[in-house]
Structure formats: C-alpha cells, structure tokens
Design an enzyme around this catalytic site. Structure first.
Site, short mmCIF file in Angstrom:
data_model
loop_
_atom_site.label_atom_id
_atom_site.label_comp_id
_atom_site.label_asym_id
_atom_site.label_seq_id
_atom_site.Cartn_x
_atom_site.Cartn_y
_atom_site.Cartn_z
N ASP A 241 0.82 -1.22 0.00
CA ASP A 241 0.00 0.00 0.00
C ASP A 241 0.86 1.27 0.00
O ASP A 241 0.47 2.28 0.57
CB ASP A 241 -0.97 0.01 1.19
N LYS B 280 2.12 2.15 -5.16
CA LYS B 280 2.78 1.65 -6.38
C LYS B 280 1.91 1.90 -7.60
O LYS B 280 2.41 2.20 -8.67
CB LYS B 280 3.05 0.15 -6.27
N GLY C 244 -4.55 -4.57 -4.10
CA GLY C 244 -5.52 -3.56 -4.51
C GLY C 244 -4.75 -2.32 -4.89
O GLY C 244 -4.12 -1.70 -4.04
N HIS C 245 -4.71 -2.00 -6.17
CA HIS C 245 -3.98 -0.82 -6.62
C HIS C 245 -4.98 0.27 -6.97
O HIS C 245 -5.81 0.11 -7.85
CB HIS C 245 -3.10 -1.16 -7.83
N GLN D 52 1.99 -6.20 -3.26
CA GLN D 52 2.45 -6.32 -1.86
C GLN D 52 3.83 -5.65 -1.74
O GLN D 52 4.06 -4.68 -2.43
CB GLN D 52 2.45 -7.78 -1.39
P1 IMP Z 1 -2.58 -13.02 1.82
O1 IMP Z 1 -1.71 -12.47 0.76
O2 IMP Z 1 -4.05 -12.77 1.60
O3 IMP Z 1 -2.26 -14.46 2.11
O4 IMP Z 1 -2.25 -12.25 3.20
C1 IMP Z 1 -0.97 -12.37 3.83
C2 IMP Z 1 -0.54 -11.02 4.40
O5 IMP Z 1 -0.26 -10.11 3.35
C3 IMP Z 1 -1.61 -10.33 5.27
O6 IMP Z 1 -0.94 -9.61 6.29
C4 IMP Z 1 -2.25 -9.36 4.31
O7 IMP Z 1 -2.87 -8.28 4.97
C5 IMP Z 1 -1.05 -8.94 3.50
N1 IMP Z 1 -1.39 -8.44 2.16
C6 IMP Z 1 -1.75 -9.18 1.09
N2 IMP Z 1 -1.98 -8.38 0.03
C7 IMP Z 1 -1.72 -7.12 0.44
C8 IMP Z 1 -1.74 -5.85 -0.22
O8 IMP Z 1 -2.01 -5.72 -1.42
N3 IMP Z 1 -1.42 -4.78 0.56
C9 IMP Z 1 -1.06 -4.91 1.86
N4 IMP Z 1 -1.02 -6.06 2.50
C10 IMP Z 1 -1.35 -7.17 1.81
#
Ligand code: IMP
Length: 441
Positions: free
Chosen positions: A13, A16, A40-41, A224
């Site tokens: 977040d 990007k 989520g972009h 991420q």
């Molecule tokens: P997962 O990717 O859904 O398995 O989540 C694993 C960890 O990555 C958790 O802490 C999520 O909140 C974090 N996470 C996954 N995608 C994002 C993103 O796009 N932005 C911020 N955190 C993310």
C-alpha cells in the site's frame, strides 16, 4: 529501452499503482509477476478512481500492453468481474491484455482453506485477505495446482479437479470442520470462465522476450511489498509469493539479465494491514490521525491499516534485498500538519542498538525503535512542482531520509492526482525515462 521493476519497500500500500500510472506512458508493456487479487492498486485519473486487483494499472493507458505473468495466481471469476468493470468504463482489453497460460488458478476451495487455516491458527493467524492466495500457492508448490492452460483442456481440467476436490474436502471437513465442495458446482462455472478468458491466455514469457527483442520497454509492477515477501519478509506474517525484485524474473519469464533497473516505492511514513511485527507502529490518537488523513483502509478488504513512522532499517533492508537504484516517496502531504515527525534509525535489543533489520521472529518481538525527531513543516506540499517548491523543513526531512537509506529519491508524491508529483533532479528515473516530466503536464 529500459526494463524496470517497481517494487514495494514496506508492507504494501505504498502507492505503487500511482507510480506505475505515472511511468506507464514511458513504456510499452506493464507486467504483474506475483500475488493475486489480494492486491488492490488504487489509481486516480482526473475525477475517476479505479481500484485494480489482478490487472496491471497500465491498462488505463490506451495502447499499453498488460501482462498477467506466470507468477500470478488468478481468480477467474474476480478477473472477469474486473475486466467487465473496465470495459463498462471504456477501457479496451482486446489486444492489450495477455494472461500467462502457466499462471495458477484460484479455485473456490482456496478461499475456504484460507479461512479455515486462519480460524485454526487463532491468535497466531496471519491476517490474510481471505482470497485464497496462500492455498493456491501451496498447490503450486505441491505440484497439484491447476494452471490457466489446464482450464482450456476440459479432460485434463476435470481430472485435476476431481483429485483436488477429494483432497481438499478431506481437509475442509476433517481438519477445519468447514463446508465441502462438489465437482459439479465448480466444473461448469469454471468451464464458462475458460471460454471467456481463452482469447487472452497465451505464452506470455515468449511474447515478452519477443517484445523486448523488438525494443519494447517493460515495467514490472510488483504487488504487496518487500516485508511481505515469502523468503525475505517478516515470516510467517507474509504473503505466499516472491514480492521482491528477484520475483520479477521468475514470475514473468524475462531473464534477470534483461532487467535494467529497480525502483522502490515507500510511504513517507509506514502502514501494515494484517498481523505481524511492525516495530514503528504508532499508538492511539496519532495512529488514528494518520489513518484518517491518509485514508489508510485496505483497498481489497476495507480493513483499517495499522500506521507507523518511517523506518530507515526497513528501507535499507529493501535497498539491499531488491538492489534498489532509487526510491519514489509517496504521501508526503499526509505529514503536512504534524508538529513533529519521527524517523526510526535503530532498534534497541538487549542493550545494543541494531542498525540492520534483524531476521527472526523472536528478535523482532523484543526490539524497541530508536527515533530521531524532526520539526514538522506545517505547510501544504500538494501542488509543488519541483523540490524547490517544498517547504525547507520538508526538504530537510527528505534529505535526512535519503542520507539514512543510501539511495536517491526519484519521485515525490504529494497527493493522489497524477500532477501531485515531483520528479527529482539527477535521479536514475530521468536517466531511464528522460521525458517522464512531460507526461505530468
Ligand atoms: P494473503 O496475501 O491474503 O495471504 O495475506 C498475507 C498477508 O499479506 C496479510 O498480512 C495481508 O494483509 C497482506 N497483504 C496481502 N496483500 C496485500 C496488499 O495488497 N497490501 C497490503 N497487505 C497485503
């Protein structure tokens, strides 16, 4: 023509999407190389706001080719929903969107397994987005995953699905006490999705290499961020893919030798969504203030993000792991009304002060951040067109950050709009894309 990776340096977040959106007019192709619709972009174009989850934000630029690489896991229903939303808003996908035949598919049992695992972990849960991304990568590593190409082969798809449904049902029923799935309820909708997506599914690694051979410039859009990387992040509180720059090669099929530069994106402070260590986390009112001012709510789940101060150890770690050439700093404006701004310069650990980010869950539990405080600038920064337009105290903050992280800033973002962007003098970005400033006018 340079091929550049854009990677998050903190816990995601960082903005990007906006940085990629600013750079897209300079390139021909944008590639997503890992993650799935957990990302989520958010991109703001004029009065329009777009939130993209699986499709690279380059799609908002007519003529830009967008690739969903082999390292991505695709939820076909969610992808089609995103495609329909874009088409309704006038975006052309045909000839612009390409999906790797080797990308793995998120199946309906994956989110169910994600939820089951989180519930079972209890206090040790990861705080996942619940989209099934982790379980889809589990199947990929276990070599029982279903790839996009498999969807196009009905017989093979049914065989794989039959094996997987039987296996997952056992886990769902016996371990998680959750609802099970029938083959029939998955097969037909997924065959429909396959029909829908077939024109877009192709050998994207081959396409990318050909395009690069023909002089096209490629931007690799990371999802991420570094601290959520499966190997290099704050394990086990990470996502299940290689979010760091190395993942750009494996997740796209473009060899590392064809990548020319790495750009990191960092917020002027820090946020984290989900559980896990966050050494500079703010407490109480300050956290709420930054959350409200920075609109720090997850673009995918709507969860409030945890807010913290800028952590120079995290940034130095990101510089080292990704080999960053330069950093784009976002959301400087969120700090405009803060009387003092803190920068974390070390971690106190058992009588020592660490200046390198430590690996290991137990060390991170014990450390205390060491802060340096700088005076706030108490002046709006939005609308500044060059570094010289920024208040002197804001410039001092930026100079101190650069000194601590050891690489130059290339871009400063002071608001969500494209024109709330300063391109810094003498940065690698201007070397890669000499006309980048002109696209902001
Ligand atoms: P997962 O990717 O859904 O398995 O989540 C694993 C960890 O990555 C958790 O802490 C999520 O909140 C974090 N996470 C996954 N995608 C994002 C993103 O796009 N932005 C911020 N955190 C993310």
């Amino acid at each position: 023509m340079p091929n550049i990776v854009v990677v998050g340096t903190q816990w995601g977040d960082e903005g990007k999407g906006k940085v990629v959106d600013v750079l897209t007019p300079q390139v021909n192709v944008v590639v997503r190389y890992q993650g799935g619709n957990n990302a989520g972009h958010t991109v703001v174009v004029g009065k329009e706001k777009y939130v993209l989850h699986s499709i690279p934000s380059g799609i908002l630029h007519p003529g830009c080719r967008c690739v969903v690489g082999c390292g991505v896991v695709v939820d076909p229903g969610a992808l089609i929903h995103e495609m329909e939303m874009l088409v309704q808003r006038g975006v052309t996908l045909d000839g612009n969107l390409f999906i790797s035949k080797n990308a793995h598919v998120i199946m309906p049992y994956h989110p169910a397994l994600d939820r089951g695992s989180e519930a079972k972990l209890g206090a040790r849960r990861i705080g996942t987005t619940g989209k099934g991304v982790g379980p889809a990568y589990v199947d990929k590593a276990a070599r029982i995953g279903i790839r996009m190409a498999d969807l196009l082969d009905q017989k093979l798809f049914k065989e794989k699905l039959t094996y997987n449904v039987a296996q997952k049902n056992r886990i769902l029923r016996d371990i998680y006490g959750a609802q099970t799935f029938s083959i029939e309820e998955i097969l037909n909708p997924y065959l429909d999705y396959a029909g829908w997506l077939a024109p877009y599914i192709t050998d994207t690694a081959l396409l990318l290499t050909k395009w690069i051979d023909n002089g096209y410039s490629v931007l690799f859009e990371g999802a991420q961020a570094t601290m959520l990387d499966l190997d290099h992040g704050t394990y086990p509180y990470v996502t299940s893919s290689s979010t760091t720059a190395g993942g750009a090669a494996t997740g796209s099929g473009v060899p590392p030798t064809r990548i020319n530069g790495i750009l990191g994106v960092a917020k002027a402070y820090a946020t984290r969504v989900g559980d896990g260590p966050f050494p500079t986390e703010m407490k109480g009112e300050m956290s709420e203030y930054i959350r409200a001012r920075g609109n720090e709510y997850g673009a995918t789940t709507g969860r409030p993000r945890r807010c913290g101060w800028f952590d120079a150890l995290v940034l130095r770690y990101a510089v080292r792991i990704n080999g960053l050439d330069t950093v784009a700093l976002t959301k400087l404006d969120v700090l405009d009304q803060s009387q003092t701004v803190k920068i974390c310069t070390g971690y106190r650990y058992r009588g020592d002060v660490l200046t390198d980010f430590p690996e290991g869950e137990s060390v991170l539990r014990e450390i205390q951040p060491v802060y340096e405080e700088v005076e706030g600038w108490m002046t709006p920064t939005s609308g500044a067109k060059c570094e010289g337009d920024l208040p002197a105290k804001a410039r001092r903050y930026l100079e101190r950050l650069e000194e601590l992280i050891g690489v130059p800033f290339c871009l400063i973002s002071t608001g969500p709009q494209r024109d709330d962007t300063i391109i810094c003098d003498d940065s690698p970005l201007l070397r890669w894309f000499p006309s980048v400033r002109s696209t902001l006018l």
